[in-house]
Design a protein around this motif. Structure first.
Motif, PDB file in Angstrom:
ATOM      1  N   GLY A  74       0.792  -1.218   0.000  1.00  0.00           N
ATOM      2  CA  GLY A  74       0.000   0.000   0.000  1.00  0.00           C
ATOM      3  C   GLY A  74       0.827   1.272   0.000  1.00  0.00           C
ATOM      4  N   LEU A  75       2.120   1.131  -0.305  1.00  0.00           N
ATOM      5  CA  LEU A  75       3.020   2.274  -0.262  1.00  0.00           C
ATOM      6  C   LEU A  75       3.770   2.448  -1.575  1.00  0.00           C
ATOM      7  CD1 LEU A  75       4.624   1.544   3.230  1.00  0.00           C
ATOM      8  CD2 LEU A  75       2.855   3.258   2.759  1.00  0.00           C
ATOM      9  N   LYS A  76       4.164   3.678  -1.839  1.00  0.00           N
ATOM     10  CA  LYS A  76       5.053   3.972  -2.952  1.00  0.00           C
ATOM     11  C   LYS A  76       6.434   4.200  -2.349  1.00  0.00           C
ATOM     12  CE  LYS A  76       3.690   6.609  -6.273  1.00  0.00           C
ATOM     13  NZ  LYS A  76       3.236   7.799  -7.031  1.00  0.00           N
ATOM     14  N   ILE A  77       7.383   3.335  -2.678  1.00  0.00           N
ATOM     15  CA  ILE A  77       8.728   3.371  -2.103  1.00  0.00           C
ATOM     16  C   ILE A  77       9.723   3.509  -3.244  1.00  0.00           C
ATOM     17  CG2 ILE A  77      10.428   2.116  -0.711  1.00  0.00           C
ATOM     18  CD1 ILE A  77       7.999   0.557   0.485  1.00  0.00           C
ATOM     19  N   TYR A  78      10.458   4.609  -3.279  1.00  0.00           N
ATOM     20  CA  TYR A  78      11.357   4.820  -4.406  1.00  0.00           C
ATOM     21  C   TYR A  78      12.549   5.687  -4.018  1.00  0.00           C
ATOM     22  CZ  TYR A  78       9.485   9.565  -4.882  1.00  0.00           C
ATOM     23  OH  TYR A  78       9.127  10.872  -4.644  1.00  0.00           O
ATOM     24  N   LYS A  79      13.625   5.550  -4.792  1.00  0.00           N
ATOM     25  CA  LYS A  79      14.824   6.362  -4.594  1.00  0.00           C
ATOM     26  C   LYS A  79      14.713   7.630  -5.427  1.00  0.00           C
ATOM     27  CE  LYS A  79      17.572   3.050  -5.847  1.00  0.00           C
ATOM     28  NZ  LYS A  79      18.789   2.291  -6.231  1.00  0.00           N
ATOM     29  N   SER A  80      14.794   8.793  -4.781  1.00  0.00           N
ATOM     30  CA  SER A  80      14.840  10.049  -5.522  1.00  0.00           C
ATOM     31  C   SER A  80      16.283  10.427  -5.822  1.00  0.00           C
ATOM     32  CB  SER A  80      14.141  11.164  -4.743  1.00  0.00           C
ATOM     33  OG  SER A  80      14.660  11.288  -3.442  1.00  0.00           O
ATOM     34  N   LYS A  81      17.209   9.851  -5.067  1.00  0.00           N
ATOM     35  CA  LYS A  81      18.653   9.932  -5.322  1.00  0.00           C
ATOM     36  C   LYS A  81      19.228   8.602  -4.867  1.00  0.00           C
ATOM     37  CE  LYS A  81      19.128  14.864  -4.036  1.00  0.00           C
ATOM     38  NZ  LYS A  81      19.857  15.778  -3.121  1.00  0.00           N
ATOM     39  N   ASP A  82      20.480   8.349  -5.164  1.00  0.00           N
ATOM     40  CA  ASP A  82      21.110   7.109  -4.704  1.00  0.00           C
ATOM     41  C   ASP A  82      21.097   7.002  -3.180  1.00  0.00           C
ATOM     42  OD1 ASP A  82      21.656   6.240  -7.242  1.00  0.00           O
ATOM     43  OD2 ASP A  82      23.746   6.936  -7.249  1.00  0.00           O
ATOM     44  N   THR A  83      21.096   8.147  -2.516  1.00  0.00           N
ATOM     45  CA  THR A  83      21.172   8.164  -1.047  1.00  0.00           C
ATOM     46  C   THR A  83      19.872   8.611  -0.385  1.00  0.00           C
ATOM     47  OG1 THR A  83      22.125  10.398  -1.168  1.00  0.00           O
ATOM     48  CG2 THR A  83      23.674   8.548  -1.041  1.00  0.00           C
TER      49      THR A  83
END
Length: 210
Positions: free
Chosen positions: A168-177
């Motif tokens: 139920g979540l959106k989990i993503y990298k906006s940068k490598d860190t």
């Protein structure tokens, strides 16, 4: 057909490589404003991290914050809000702290709260010009975003483990860190559609930059 609204991202789009708005860009946005064509900022940032740019541009327009999780009108009043429950936020927090021991940033409307301050948090504070509060979820009903800033190897491992553990979540990298966590229904596209409906214009009548 003449466009009736312009949507723009901030980082890497509105801002140049020096993290500034060029004079040429300012002049063009002022032309739009004087022509009654709204210039709407769309970003993963919190409202405080965006309103500064509207002040610099000398315009009064809506803002799409948290990648579509929160929309403020031209008077900075909330007209749309979508997040996940504080219970889910606490579950995420406990999991991240137990297995990874890294600071967690909580974003609730116009508040940024952290459980501890390390170099990553200090750098984020420097970039945004904002100072976080000490974490206190008393009377909080909804969380718009969690942000974890850590070494890229930790972020990669954390992204995979959270996607396996939570739904139920959106989990993503906006940068490598940088790892960002929001409700799965949140999107910039949905927010733009919401504002277009409110302004009674179609998507074919807008221009977007990202």
């Amino acid at each position: 057909m003449t466009y009736k609204c312009v949507f723009s991202d901030i980082d890497g789009t509105l801002l140049n490589s020096n993290h500034q708005i060029s004079e040429r860009t300012k002049n063009k946005i002022q032309e739009l404003y004087q022509s009654d064509i709204p210039f709407v900022l769309v970003s993963a940032r919190m409202p405080k991290g965006m309103s500064y740019f509207l002040d610099e541009l000398k315009i009064k327009e809506p803002m799409v914050c948290y990648s579509g999780g929160l929309i403020l009108d031209e008077n900075k009043e909330v007209i749309y809000s979508k997040g996940f429950s504080v219970e889910m936020a606490k579950r995420l927090f406990e999991y991240i702290k137990y297995y990874y021991q890294v600071p967690v940033s909580f974003y609730i409307e116009n508040r940024w709260m952290v459980d501890e301050i390390d170099e990553g948090i200090k750098e984020e504070s420097k970039i945004t010009g904002l100072t976080p509060e000490i974490l206190d979820l008393t009377n909080v009903q909804k969380v718009h975003k969690l942000l974890i800033i850590a070494d890229k190897n930790i972020i990669e491992q954390l992204e995979m483990s959270l996607k396996e553990k939570f739904t139920g979540l959106k989990i993503y990298k906006s940068k490598d860190t940088y790892l960002e966590i929001m409700d799965e229904s949140v999107s910039k596209a949905n927010a733009i559609q919401f504002l277009c409906d409110k302004m009674k214009i179609g998507l074919h009548q807008v221009v977007s930059f990202g």
